[in-house]
Design a protein around this motif. Structure first.
Motif, PDB file in Angstrom:
ATOM      1  N   ASN A 148       0.875  -1.107   0.028  1.00  0.00           N
ATOM      2  CA  ASN A 148       0.122   0.102  -0.265  1.00  0.00           C
ATOM      3  C   ASN A 148       0.986   1.296  -0.036  1.00  0.00           C
ATOM      4  OD1 ASN A 148      -1.631   2.155   0.963  1.00  0.00           O
ATOM      5  ND2 ASN A 148      -3.187   0.840   1.812  1.00  0.00           N
TER       6      ASN A 148
ATOM      7  N   LEU B 172       0.048   4.051   0.217  1.00  0.00           N
ATOM      8  CA  LEU B 172      -0.218   5.301   0.834  1.00  0.00           C
ATOM      9  C   LEU B 172       0.461   5.189   2.390  1.00  0.00           C
ATOM     10  CD1 LEU B 172      -4.019   5.626   0.201  1.00  0.00           C
ATOM     11  CD2 LEU B 172      -2.187   7.049  -0.848  1.00  0.00           C
ATOM     12  N   ALA B 173       0.405   3.812   2.926  1.00  0.00           N
ATOM     13  CA  ALA B 173       0.935   3.736   4.170  1.00  0.00           C
ATOM     14  C   ALA B 173       2.556   3.873   4.087  1.00  0.00           C
ATOM     15  CB  ALA B 173       0.819   2.204   4.530  1.00  0.00           C
TER      16      ALA B 173
ATOM     17  N   LEU C  69       3.447   7.103   3.871  1.00  0.00           N
ATOM     18  CA  LEU C  69       3.102   7.962   5.087  1.00  0.00           C
ATOM     19  C   LEU C  69       4.376   8.149   6.121  1.00  0.00           C
ATOM     20  CD1 LEU C  69       1.210   9.675   6.818  1.00  0.00           C
ATOM     21  CD2 LEU C  69       0.414   7.336   7.597  1.00  0.00           C
TER      22      LEU C  69
ATOM     23  N   ARG D 271       7.558   9.549   4.280  1.00  0.00           N
ATOM     24  CA  ARG D 271       7.477  11.073   3.782  1.00  0.00           C
ATOM     25  C   ARG D 271       7.581  11.078   2.591  1.00  0.00           C
ATOM     26  NH1 ARG D 271       7.220  14.020   7.939  1.00  0.00           N
ATOM     27  NH2 ARG D 271       7.267  13.362   9.909  1.00  0.00           N
TER      28      ARG D 271
ATOM     29  N   LYS E 105       2.367  20.239  -0.320  1.00  0.00           N
ATOM     30  CA  LYS E 105       1.984  20.496   0.905  1.00  0.00           C
ATOM     31  C   LYS E 105       1.123  19.314   1.529  1.00  0.00           C
ATOM     32  CE  LYS E 105       2.813  25.343   1.489  1.00  0.00           C
ATOM     33  NZ  LYS E 105       1.899  26.444   1.043  1.00  0.00           N
ATOM     34  N   CYS E 106       0.124  18.770   0.574  1.00  0.00           N
ATOM     35  CA  CYS E 106      -0.719  17.716   1.072  1.00  0.00           C
ATOM     36  C   CYS E 106       0.038  16.277   0.945  1.00  0.00           C
ATOM     37  CB  CYS E 106      -1.903  17.570  -0.165  1.00  0.00           C
ATOM     38  SG  CYS E 106      -2.899  18.912  -0.139  1.00  0.00           S
ATOM     39  N   ASN E 107       1.421  16.207   0.413  1.00  0.00           N
ATOM     40  CA  ASN E 107       2.121  14.892   0.376  1.00  0.00           C
ATOM     41  C   ASN E 107       1.461  14.122  -1.017  1.00  0.00           C
ATOM     42  OD1 ASN E 107       2.795  15.738   3.160  1.00  0.00           O
ATOM     43  ND2 ASN E 107       3.891  14.062   2.858  1.00  0.00           N
ATOM     44  N   ARG E 108       0.777  14.842  -1.862  1.00  0.00           N
ATOM     45  CA  ARG E 108       0.404  14.084  -2.793  1.00  0.00           C
ATOM     46  C   ARG E 108       1.342  14.042  -3.866  1.00  0.00           C
ATOM     47  NH1 ARG E 108      -5.151  12.926  -4.091  1.00  0.00           N
ATOM     48  NH2 ARG E 108      -6.014  13.903  -2.659  1.00  0.00           N
TER      49      ARG E 108
ATOM     50  N   ILE F 134       8.864  20.603   7.526  1.00  0.00           N
ATOM     51  CA  ILE F 134       8.250  19.547   7.839  1.00  0.00           C
ATOM     52  C   ILE F 134       6.690  20.407   7.792  1.00  0.00           C
ATOM     53  CG2 ILE F 134       7.125  17.667   9.221  1.00  0.00           C
ATOM     54  CD1 ILE F 134       9.623  16.780   8.308  1.00  0.00           C
ATOM     55  N   ASN F 135       5.644  19.649   7.196  1.00  0.00           N
ATOM     56  CA  ASN F 135       4.279  20.291   7.271  1.00  0.00           C
ATOM     57  C   ASN F 135       3.769  20.103   8.379  1.00  0.00           C
ATOM     58  OD1 ASN F 135       4.739  20.976   4.538  1.00  0.00           O
ATOM     59  ND2 ASN F 135       3.792  19.128   3.906  1.00  0.00           N
TER      60      ASN F 135
ATOM     61  N   GLN G 189      -0.874  27.502   7.804  1.00  0.00           N
ATOM     62  CA  GLN G 189      -0.797  27.047   6.370  1.00  0.00           C
ATOM     63  C   GLN G 189      -1.098  25.601   6.411  1.00  0.00           C
ATOM     64  OE1 GLN G 189       0.784  28.497   3.205  1.00  0.00           O
ATOM     65  NE2 GLN G 189       2.296  29.989   4.397  1.00  0.00           N
TER      66      GLN G 189
ATOM     67  N   PHE H 266      -2.204  21.795   5.540  1.00  0.00           N
ATOM     68  CA  PHE H 266      -3.157  21.040   4.515  1.00  0.00           C
ATOM     69  C   PHE H 266      -2.906  19.653   5.027  1.00  0.00           C
ATOM     70  CE2 PHE H 266      -1.915  24.586   2.061  1.00  0.00           C
ATOM     71  CZ  PHE H 266      -2.881  25.137   1.212  1.00  0.00           C
ATOM     72  N   PRO H 267      -4.001  19.010   4.869  1.00  0.00           N
ATOM     73  CA  PRO H 267      -4.277  17.490   5.316  1.00  0.00           C
ATOM     74  C   PRO H 267      -3.165  16.763   4.588  1.00  0.00           C
ATOM     75  CG  PRO H 267      -6.176  18.269   4.225  1.00  0.00           C
ATOM     76  CD  PRO H 267      -5.179  19.427   4.519  1.00  0.00           C
ATOM     77  N   ASN H 268      -2.608  15.628   5.307  1.00  0.00           N
ATOM     78  CA  ASN H 268      -1.791  14.938   4.633  1.00  0.00           C
ATOM     79  C   ASN H 268      -2.793  13.934   3.877  1.00  0.00           C
ATOM     80  OD1 ASN H 268      -0.293  12.782   4.119  1.00  0.00           O
ATOM     81  ND2 ASN H 268       1.415  13.392   5.416  1.00  0.00           N
ATOM     82  N   SER H 269      -2.635  13.846   2.665  1.00  0.00           N
ATOM     83  CA  SER H 269      -3.525  13.119   1.834  1.00  0.00           C
ATOM     84  C   SER H 269      -3.160  11.751   1.852  1.00  0.00           C
ATOM     85  CB  SER H 269      -3.601  13.688   0.372  1.00  0.00           C
ATOM     86  OG  SER H 269      -2.554  13.438  -0.241  1.00  0.00           O
ATOM     87  N   LEU H 270      -1.975  11.203   2.268  1.00  0.00           N
ATOM     88  CA  LEU H 270      -1.666  10.017   2.298  1.00  0.00           C
ATOM     89  C   LEU H 270      -2.137   9.314   3.688  1.00  0.00           C
ATOM     90  CD1 LEU H 270       2.103  10.289   1.450  1.00  0.00           C
ATOM     91  CD2 LEU H 270       0.428   9.447   0.034  1.00  0.00           C
ATOM     92  N   ALA H 271      -1.933  10.102   4.719  1.00  0.00           N
ATOM     93  CA  ALA H 271      -2.710   9.813   5.918  1.00  0.00           C
ATOM     94  C   ALA H 271      -4.132   9.495   5.943  1.00  0.00           C
ATOM     95  CB  ALA H 271      -2.398  10.612   7.166  1.00  0.00           C
TER      96      ALA H 271
ATOM     97  N   GLY I 109      -5.964   9.224   3.162  1.00  0.00           N
ATOM     98  CA  GLY I 109      -6.245   8.168   2.215  1.00  0.00           C
ATOM     99  C   GLY I 109      -5.997   6.755   2.663  1.00  0.00           C
ATOM    100  N   LEU I 110      -5.241   6.477   3.878  1.00  0.00           N
ATOM    101  CA  LEU I 110      -4.792   5.405   4.387  1.00  0.00           C
ATOM    102  C   LEU I 110      -6.055   5.014   5.225  1.00  0.00           C
ATOM    103  CD1 LEU I 110      -2.864   2.963   5.155  1.00  0.00           C
ATOM    104  CD2 LEU I 110      -1.866   4.431   6.751  1.00  0.00           C
TER     105      LEU I 110
ATOM    106  N   SER J 131      -7.439   6.937  -2.560  1.00  0.00           N
ATOM    107  CA  SER J 131      -6.278   8.153  -2.748  1.00  0.00           C
ATOM    108  C   SER J 131      -6.969   9.295  -3.400  1.00  0.00           C
ATOM    109  CB  SER J 131      -5.130   7.363  -3.540  1.00  0.00           C
ATOM    110  OG  SER J 131      -6.051   7.080  -4.890  1.00  0.00           O
ATOM    111  N   GLU J 132      -8.357   9.271  -3.834  1.00  0.00           N
ATOM    112  CA  GLU J 132      -8.960  10.422  -4.533  1.00  0.00           C
ATOM    113  C   GLU J 132      -8.036  10.693  -5.980  1.00  0.00           C
ATOM    114  OE1 GLU J 132      -9.520  12.782  -1.192  1.00  0.00           O
ATOM    115  OE2 GLU J 132     -11.715  12.976  -1.545  1.00  0.00           O
TER     116      GLU J 132
END
Lengths: 344, 344
Positions: free
Chosen positions: A51, A53-54, A57, A60, A118-121, B3-4, B47, B49-54, B56-57, B62-63
DNA sequence: TTTACTTTTGCAATCGTTTGCAGGTATTAA
DNA sequence: TTAATACCTGCAAACGATTGCAAAAGTAAA
């Protein structure tokens, strides 16, 4: 929908701890050969895929880069597609994915290209917008984040740009003509506000100086028409009409070269016997199979690949020296004797 | 690199639990107005921004959708770009991202388009490959995962396809001619192995039947040349040379229509007075501003948008009835009287 | 004051990985 | 037999969010 296999399931079946499974799958030397083999087999049987995403996460990073475009339509151009192919190639090599991050649509904040980092996407951005189109963004955006601009110019040491080596292109072109015995070498250029024209001319002039050839202003013709081919043609007439016309013409774009050919042909002259001609560009020139002229060839694929590799190196904290990089250009010698009748 | 900001930091500053922060940011009614406001402010200041990996997990998504292409070069075509624009628009609307998942490069297993779903990197696939090019993949791949094929055809109830409504296009075209008093309506078609031609003709014939018009085989002309324009021209000559020529021609592609125009013009006839003509296609036809003819207009943007919206609905477990969807076509009436002299 | 609510908050588990540290076993040397 | 080492393995904490459940706080009615 089916839930995917996880590391824990594999651990349960293999009767080991999930940390061992993780290590085995990452081919860690810490795990016994037998155990590793067993775990690998189970993973294959269960069609295990980690996975991301995990994984992202904890590591980083998303192992995804954003391709920033001004608008999707830019992709219609062969040049962009070739650059994109180069990017894709580097991405595949390093196991990265490509996210489209175009600026064309009005999107909410969190899906705006720079915010995707910033969203880590995405881990970084490959900017294929024109260098002029990023002025709207505050510098901080670009400085703080890993961004590589393709075909960009900057004086900011914190911004990375990759470009075709235009200066070198000018050098190579001029040298080629001089080796062939020319000393009156004209240049057809487009609008000098574009940096790549300036650079090519700078290269050309540096060669003149090295060879003690005086730079003759009359031999530098600027195209200033909408129709670049027409502009190249007219400029060429002016050159041919000079009291002492040039013996070689260095056209700094594909279109200008096309115009020059037209003019030369109309005057009943032959390339390269009566006058030598060189073009400048990408693959467009390969397409005119029926009239291959000597050309300074740019490689958009290499531009894309290099830029992407640079970005990935930045992301992986590799030591980077410098912030401006150049992709070499090539001399493609194809000068052929053209029979006049072909063009009547 | 910086780090965000995380939810925990905000929690610490706001002196609340991170669960409260999470709820506040997601605008949950469970949290007090004051608290919510305070948290929002802090988030803005930092500022966040939600971590999309966390995210999504835990949300198991994952959108992000994968755009599956056979190769990047397909994007050179205006049609594909327009489809892509539609996709982008739907993605922006629903907050999704687009990943390029082309098949052109030899990639490792985990970055292969279908496996990207297993890795949780993308939630579903939008397949813009030609319907014929997916035969190489085992059906299971496509059935198990959320995949929507654009311009695809299938008899498998588990596969989703979105297509232009070709049948309806045939109906509309034929009806238009009949309303204008025509009863001898010829059709210029391409290779019948393509489903969209078959469908358009099926629509056309259904209208004939409804109007008690006998279908005349001679009025159906097949183009079978590489050069479709030429093919349209020749077919049109054949039609005009019939003992009882048609009074209207329904050209099922842009190129065939171009050929028909050429033939009609050569014969010194006028559109629509001497013979009526209708084309079929996308925006290409808009480009020929100097000669707008009546056209069945397909909307690639809508095709992309609809397909993407369907995929997102599937991902969100919306109730979907059916598996084949059609994007309506439009009749674009532009029949103009053409002066002969313009074309001499 | 007690009871019965409603509203708001916190605790802790969870998603699926990775990884530092501790501990266990086997091997070898003393 | 013991000590020292090498080699494996497991425990548990992290990554940054979400969410069910329990509990605290506040309010209103009895």
């Amino acid at each position: 929908m089916k839930i995917n296999t996880t590391i824990s399931e594999i651990a349960k079946i293999a009767k080991v701890n999930k940390s061992t499974v993780s290590r085995a799958l990452n081919n860690s030397p810490l795990v016994n050969g037998e155990t590793k083999k067993k775990i690998m087999e189970i993973a294959r049987d269960l069609q295990y895929f980690p996975n991301s995403l995990a994984r992202g996460l904890i590591n980083r990073k998303s192992e995804t880069i954003g391709i920033m475009l001004l608008e999707l339509s830019s992709l219609k151009k062969t040049l962009f597609i070739d650059i994109l192919k180069g990017i894709e190639s580097a991405c595949v090599k390093y196991g990265y994915n490509m996210l489209i991050a175009s600026l064309s649509e009005q999107r909410e904040e969190r899906t705006f290209p720079f915010n995707l980092i910033k969203c880590n996407r995405i881990d970084g951005i490959l900017n294929i917008c024109s260098p002029y189109s990023l002025n709207g963004f505050s510098n901080s955006c670009i400085v703080d984040h890993p961004v590589v601009s393709i075909n960009g110019i900057t004086k900011d040491k914190n911004k990375y740009c990759v470009n075709f080596d235009n200066y070198e292109g000018g050098v190579i072109g001029a040298n080629y003509f001089i080796k062939r015995g020319h000393s009156r070498i004209a240049v057809l250029t487009g609008n000098q506000m574009f940096n790549f024209f300036k650079e090519r001319i700078r290269g050309y002039r540096s060669v003149l100086i090295k060879n003690n050839i005086l730079f003759d202003k009359n031999l530098l013709q600027f195209g200033c028409f909408e129709d670049e081919i027409k502009s190249g043609e007219l400029s060429t007439y002016r050159l041919l009409d000079l009291p002492v016309p040039p013996t070689a013409i260095f056209a700094l774009t594909y279109e200008l070269a096309m115009g020059a050919i037209k003019a030369i042909k109309r005057r009943g002259l032959e390339i390269p016997n009566d006058i030598d001609l060189m073009g400048y560009g990408c693959n467009e020139l390969n397409n005119i199979q029926h009239f291959p002229i000597t050309t300074i060839l740019q490689n958009p694929f290499a531009l894309g690949f290099t830029s992407c590799e640079l970005l990935i190196n930045i992301l992986n904290r590799k030591e980077i020296t410098g912030n401006l990089f150049y992709v070499p250009v090539e001399l493609m010698v194809k000068a052929m004797r053209i029979k006049k009748k072909v063009y009547v």
